[in-house]
Structures are given as structure tokens and as C-alpha cells.
Design an enzyme around this catalytic site. Structure first.
Site, PDB file in Angstrom:
ATOM      1  CE  LYS A   1      -4.124   1.991  -4.667  1.00 27.31           C
ATOM      2  NZ  LYS A   1      -5.199   1.366  -4.026  1.00 27.31           N
ATOM      3  N   GLY A   2      -3.536   7.405  -5.215  1.00 26.87           N
ATOM      4  CA  GLY A   2      -4.420   8.573  -5.193  1.00 26.87           C
ATOM      5  C   GLY A   2      -3.814   9.729  -5.977  1.00 26.87           C
TER       6      GLY A   2
ATOM      7  N   PRO B   1       7.946  -8.745  -7.940  1.00 26.52           N
ATOM      8  CG  PRO B   1       8.631  -7.396  -6.145  1.00 26.52           C
ATOM      9  CD  PRO B   1       9.128  -8.015  -7.415  1.00 26.52           C
TER      10      PRO B   1
ATOM     11  CB  SER C   1      -0.918  -0.019   1.214  1.00 21.58           C
ATOM     12  OG  SER C   1      -0.146  -0.073   2.382  1.00 21.58           O
TER      13      SER C   1
ATOM     14  CB  CYS D   1     -11.576  23.813  13.418  1.00 19.17           C
ATOM     15  SG  CYS D   1     -13.199  23.100  13.711  1.00 19.17           S
ATOM     16  CG  LEU D   2      -8.724  22.329  19.078  1.00 16.19           C
ATOM     17  CD1 LEU D   2      -9.852  22.271  20.091  1.00 16.19           C
ATOM     18  CD2 LEU D   2      -7.896  21.042  19.155  1.00 16.19           C
TER      19      LEU D   2
ATOM     20  CD  GLU E   1      -7.966  22.732   6.914  1.00 13.32           C
ATOM     21  OE1 GLU E   1      -8.341  23.916   7.022  1.00 13.32           O
ATOM     22  OE2 GLU E   1      -8.111  21.902   7.817  1.00 13.32           O
TER      23      GLU E   1
ATOM     24  CG  HIS F   1     -11.585  22.382   8.813  1.00 17.17           C
ATOM     25  ND1 HIS F   1     -10.443  22.029   9.490  1.00 17.17           N
ATOM     26  CD2 HIS F   1     -12.618  22.051   9.609  1.00 17.17           C
ATOM     27  CE1 HIS F   1     -10.770  21.492  10.656  1.00 17.17           C
ATOM     28  NE2 HIS F   1     -12.086  21.492  10.760  1.00 17.17           N
TER      29      HIS F   1
ATOM     30  CD  GLN G   1     -13.948  24.584  19.053  1.00 15.09           C
ATOM     31  OE1 GLN G   1     -13.483  23.694  19.743  1.00 15.09           O
ATOM     32  NE2 GLN G   1     -14.962  24.381  18.224  1.00 15.09           N
TER      33      GLN G   1
ATOM     34  NE  ARG H   1     -19.342  14.839  17.671  1.00 18.20           N
ATOM     35  CZ  ARG H   1     -18.244  14.215  17.276  1.00 18.20           C
ATOM     36  NH1 ARG H   1     -17.060  14.613  17.683  1.00 18.20           N
ATOM     37  NH2 ARG H   1     -18.344  13.173  16.483  1.00 18.20           N
TER      38      ARG H   1
HETATM   39  N1  GLN Z   1     -13.141  19.473  18.784  1.00 14.55           N
HETATM   40  C1  GLN Z   1     -13.678  20.682  18.265  1.00 14.55           C
HETATM   41  C2  GLN Z   1     -15.150  20.522  17.899  1.00 14.55           C
HETATM   42  O1  GLN Z   1     -15.621  19.435  17.771  1.00 14.55           O
HETATM   43  C3  GLN Z   1     -12.902  21.149  17.068  1.00 14.55           C
HETATM   44  C4  GLN Z   1     -13.069  20.277  15.852  1.00 14.55           C
HETATM   45  C5  GLN Z   1     -12.057  20.538  14.790  1.00 14.55           C
HETATM   46  O2  GLN Z   1     -11.038  21.160  15.026  1.00 14.55           O
HETATM   47  N2  GLN Z   1     -12.292  20.014  13.598  1.00 14.55           N
HETATM   48  O3  GLN Z   1     -15.849  21.504  17.713  1.00 14.55           O
END
Ligand code: GLN
Length: 536
Positions: free
Chosen positions: A18-19, A190, A14, A380-381, A508, A506, A384, A461
């Protein structure tokens, strides 16, 4: 034109890429003026990779429609103009989920439900589902030929060619041709074994992509061709290259795209790949460089932050800069000497993540960025943590926390999304996919995007507690992006910094080498500015 199909399988081991090969073929076909789409089948039983640890399977890539998918879909979107969706990634689990639902509903009218034909039919329908209006559909089968799990998929693609006809489907098989240093030889055995395995289940590959560390000499290609029953020109060297964006150019030099056209009986069209070549040239010969600390929790396994890694590189391309990413384990930052680790950095980025491990270290790093005015980007995190840091250290809310980490906190600045209260199951239970966001005039975000309405992909979440955030605004926090109804905080900034921005989404996932994401472009520009200031 009826859709033509390219099936990509892999053998020997693997992780042969491939991707990337699939994505590169997509790029080459698009550069010859064909419309393409790409699809991935994963033989594992999870319904989607959303519940899998990043250590198991790398990053979870999120599509516009909020499907949690395999990271190869990220390559597909970065290399081509394909926009993927739930229909572009199937696992065995998802195929079976659909079959069992149908069986329970009585759709099979009393038949015994079996792998052949029911599972294989389900797979074939999944392939056909995204073919409409597309010239070429590239279908990658995950796993390695010889695995028990991938058999139904291989059987389905074998039947598929029979269904659509010989000139509408081809098989490309990727294998490994290792160089054994002790004897100074390239070994073809192989590859021979892997192709034999494939032929035993009825698939004769048309083209072989041989992953190797050197150009395959003519006699080796000849030998592989003879033993594997393919034409010599269809034995392609897939040599290791310095940057993944070079793969399409390398494969084109090997003549891969021309052979594909021939095999699929497609009309010859000129290739225009100048823009892509320019990207690779910029990566190879950057005008400057920049050092970014990435303070995260899955840093020892780079695939966990695949899209982020690429988006930073794209931000670099937009500024003609090489981005050196310094992966720093957040957990080790909790008590460590921050200055030693961060002082020489031009920018600090805290990415997404789940769970409390490493959070204290991320908050430390963010405080360092804020106090020392180092450009900061939180995702994201990362957003936060930035809100928690500001609440605790600037707004005097010493107990401020996210309920993900401390449900007892008296200042719940981050808490669970209202609609998820009481929901304990983990699968696909998040705010996922694209949501609109309105930007505040002349914020860092507005300056970067150049528009006031954007749409970005989410996967979380927990969210910012609006009431407490509004208190924090009085102490200098800027909420520069929010959902059109004002419910969700999407972007926060600190205006008195060179560049300090964190977003709940996100970005990215939407960055491409040909179209670097505005936030990454402007973050890297700020880091370069800081670097030149620091030098002075
Ligand atoms: N754990 C955080 C949440 O669920 C951040 C999630 C994340 O960074 N993708 O909101």
C-alpha cells in the site's frame, strides 16, 4: 484550488504494498503537474515506532524535523518531492496522547470524551493540518480493513468525504487476487469480502488496486466490478514487478492516474514521466555491477535497512551499475573466516544499529577493509565501530570502546551525548533529525558533495569523544566533517585509502532515485574502481 484527497486502505492481508502504491500515485500526480503531499496513519498504540524493534516494524524512518516514523514515509520522500515531518505520520497512540492532554487541561469543557466525535475529530484535524497549498493529499491508512484498531480511522475518513464533498475525496482500496495453481484460477472472493467489509462501515471504494502475479483478464475485472460495485475501468491490476520503481509506470499503463483525475474532477494535464522511465531503464539494463558486503545485525529482515537498500541502489543508478548487496550477519563474523566472506567484495558497509550484539564482528570487518584497502562506508554505529577499531588497532588504545558496550572502558572513545546523561527513558531521547555539518576541503566527503556545508539527519544516543579523537588525528585519522561549533564529530576518513569514510548521520534517508545521494554515488564509484583494479 481546494485540496483534493485520496484515501488508501488495504484488505485481505497486510504487506500488499500500500505504501508503495501511495507513493507511486504521488509520483504520477506530480508528473502531471500537481503538488502533492502524503500522510500515513498507523493504528497501533505506540506513540511512534522509535521504540519498536526493527524486526517488528522494519526501519524507523527519520524526518528532517527529527520525528521517528513509519518506513512508508521513506517511500513517499523517495518517490515524490514531499518533505515529511511530524504531521505526516500519526499513530493511535499519538492521537490519544493529544486527546488525553486536552482532557487533562480541561479543553473539553465537561464533555464525555468519546471515540466519536472526539477521536474522529482529532484524526480529521490531523488530515487538514498539512493540506495548505497542496493540490492533492494522499492519506494511507495502515493495517487491514476488518481490524478492530483501524476502525476510528476508517470512520474518520468516511466522515471526511461528507465534510468536504464528493468530488474532493476518493477511496482507493488495495486487495489481493490470488492465483490458485491447483485449479489454475484467479480468485476474486477475498476481494469481494474485503470490499463488503468496507461497505459495511459506510465506505464504497471508487478504485480497486488488485495485487496479483499476473495481468487480470477482462472477465475477472468485470466480475470484481460487478460484485464490488465499482466501474470496470476502476479495477486496476497491481502486478508484482521486478523493481519497486516500476510500480508508477505499471499503474500508469493500467490507466490509474487518468481515472483518479476523472474521479476527483481534476483538469486534464499531460504527464511527463521521462526522467522516471530513465531510472527504471538504468536499473533494468545496468552497464556493470558491483558486490557490496553489508555487515549488520538485522540482516535477516531486509525491511530493517529499507532506506539503506534503496540508497545503495541509487548510488548504483548514478554509476549505471547494479549493486548486489550481500547481507552478512555481523554476529557470525566474530570468529568466522573473514577472507572467505569478504575477499570477493568490492566494498564493505557497516550500517546503524543499537546494542552490543554483532559489534565485534563489525569491528573485524572494518579492520579487514582498512588493512586490505577495500572501500569502506560506515553509518552511525558503523562510524562508532570504525573509531573503536582505529583506536584499538592503530593507536594502541587496546581497551577502547563505546560506553554503550563497555561502560568501564578506560578509553571511552564513544560515549553518551552529554544532554542524555542520567536520562533512562527510551522514547524520542536521541539526537534526532537534521543538523548542519562543515566539511574539510578536499576530503572524500567534500569531493562527493562538492560543497563545504551540508545538512543531514541523525538518530543516535552516543557520540565521538572529541578529546580522544583529537589524539587519534595525530595517528592518521581524519575528521573531515564536524558540527559548526566543533562539538560533534560528524565524518571520519582515512586519507591513505581508496575510499574510507564513516558518518555519524544517516545519509540514506535523503537519497532518491532521481537525486542519488553524493556519498552513495561516490562510494559505489570507488567500489567500481576497486573492482576494475582487482580484475587487472
Ligand atoms: N547505538 C548507537 C547510538 O545510539 C548508534 C545508533 C545508530 O546507529 N543509529 O549512538
Amino acid at each position: 484550488m481546494p485540496t483534493k484527497y485520496i484515501f488508501i486502505t488495504g484488505g485481505v492481508v497486510s504487506s500488499l504494498g500500500k505504501g508503495l502504491a501511495a507513493a507511486s500515485i504521488g509520483r504520477l500526480m506530480e508528473s502531471r503537474g500537481f503538488t502533492v503531499t502524503l500522510q500515513k496513519f498507523d493504528p497501533y498504540l505506540n506513540v511512534d515506532p522509535g521504540t519498536m524493534s526493527p524486526y517488528q516494524h522494519g526501519e524507523v524512518y527519520v524526518t528532517e524535523d527529527g520525528t521517528e516514523t513509519d518506513l512508508d514515509l521513506g517511500h513517499y520522500e523517495r518517490f515524490t518531492s514531499t518533505v515529511t515531518s511530524r504531521d505526516h505520520n500519526y499513530t493511535t497512540g499519538k492521537i490519544y496522547e493529544s486527546i488525553i492532554t486536552k482532557e487533562r487541561r480541561g479543553d473539553y469543557l465537561g464533555a464525555t470524551v468519546q471515540v466519536i466525535p472526539h477521536v474522529t475529530d482529532e484524526i480529521k484535524q490531523a488530515i487538514l493540518k498539512i493540506s495548505k497549498g497542496v493540490d492533492i493529499q494522499i492519506v494511507e491508512i495502515g493495517g487491514t480493513v476488518g481490524d478492530i484498531e483501524s476502525l476510528p480511522f476508517l470512520e474518520a475518513i468516511r466522515q471526511f468525504r461528507l465534510d468536504v464533498g464528493r468530488t474532493r475525496a476518493i477511496y482507493i482500496h488495495m486487495t489481493l487476487v490470488p492465483y490458485i495453481g491447483a485449479v489454475g484460477e484467479l480468485k476474486t472472493k477475498p476481494t469481494q469480502h474485503s470490499v463488503r467489509e468496507l461497505r459495511a462501515i459506510g465506505i464504497q471504494p471508487d478504485i480497486l488496486l488488485c495485487r496479483t502475479d499476473r495481468i487480470l483478464p477482462k472477465e475477472i475485472k468485470k466480475k470484481i466490478a460487478l460484485f464490488c460495485n465499482v466501474s470496470e475501468e476502476a479495477v486496476i491490476t497491481a502486478k508484482d514487478v521486478d523493481t519497486i520503481y516500476e510500480v508508477p509506470l505499471f499503474l500508469a499503463r493500467e490507466g490509474l492516474d487518468a481515472i483518479i483525475l476523472k474521479n476527483l474532477d481534476l483538469p486534464y494535464r499531460d504527464k511527463d514521466i521521462a526522467d522516471w522511465t530513465l531510472v527504471v531503464d538504468t536499473i533494468r539494463k545496468p552497464a556493470c555491477e558491483v558486490d557490496i558486503a553489508l555487515v549488520g545485525k538485522y540482516v535477516e529482515y531486509e525491511d530493517s535497512y529499507k532506506s539503506l537498500n534503496e540508497a545503495l541502489a541509487h548510488g548504483g543508478i548514478a554509476n549505471k551499475a547494479r549493486v548486489n548487496i550481500h547481507w552478512i550477519e555481523a554476529e557470525g563474523m566474530e570468529n568466522g573466516d573473514l577472507r572467505q566472506q569478504l575477499a570477493s567484495m568490492d566494498g564493505i558497509l557497516v550500517p546503524g544499529g543499537f546494542g552490543i550484539r554483532g559489534v565485534a564482528g563489525m569491528i573485524h570487518a572494518i579492520r579487514f577493509a582498512r588493512e586490505k584497502k577495500v572501500p569502506f562506508f560506515g553509518i552511525c554505529l558503523g562510524l562508532q565501530c570504525a573509531v573503536i577499531e582505529y583506536a584499538r588497532n592503530v593507536c594502541g588504545m587496546t581497551d577502547a570502546d563505546s560506553t554503550e558496550f563497555n561502560p568501564q572502558s578506560s578509553r571511552k572513545v564513544i560515549y553518551k551525548l552529554k544532554e542524555l546523561e542520567g536520562v533512562e527513558s527510551m522514547g524520542a531521547n536521541m539526537r534526532l533529525g537534521r543538523y548542519p555539518c562543515l566539511l574539510e576541503q578536499s576530503s572524500f566527503a567534500h569531493l562527493a558533495y562538492g560543497v563545504t556545508e551540508i545538512s543531514e539527519r541523525h538518530r543516535h544516543r552516543y557520540e565521538v569523544n572529541r578529546a580522544l579523537a583529537d589524539d587519534m588525528v595525530k595517528k592518521g585519522l581524519r575528521i573531515s566533517g564536524q558540527s559548526p561549533d566543533g562539538r560533534f564529530v560528524e565524518i571520519i576518513e582515512l586519507a591513505d585509502q581508496l575510499w574510507f569514510l564513516a558518518c555519524q548521520f544517516h545519509p540514506e534517508f535523503k537519497s532518491k532515485p532521481l537525486v542519488p545521494h553524493p556519498l552513495f554515488r561516490s562510494f559505489i564509484a570507488a567500489c567500481l574502481q576497486r573492482r576494475s583494479q582487482a580484475k587487472r
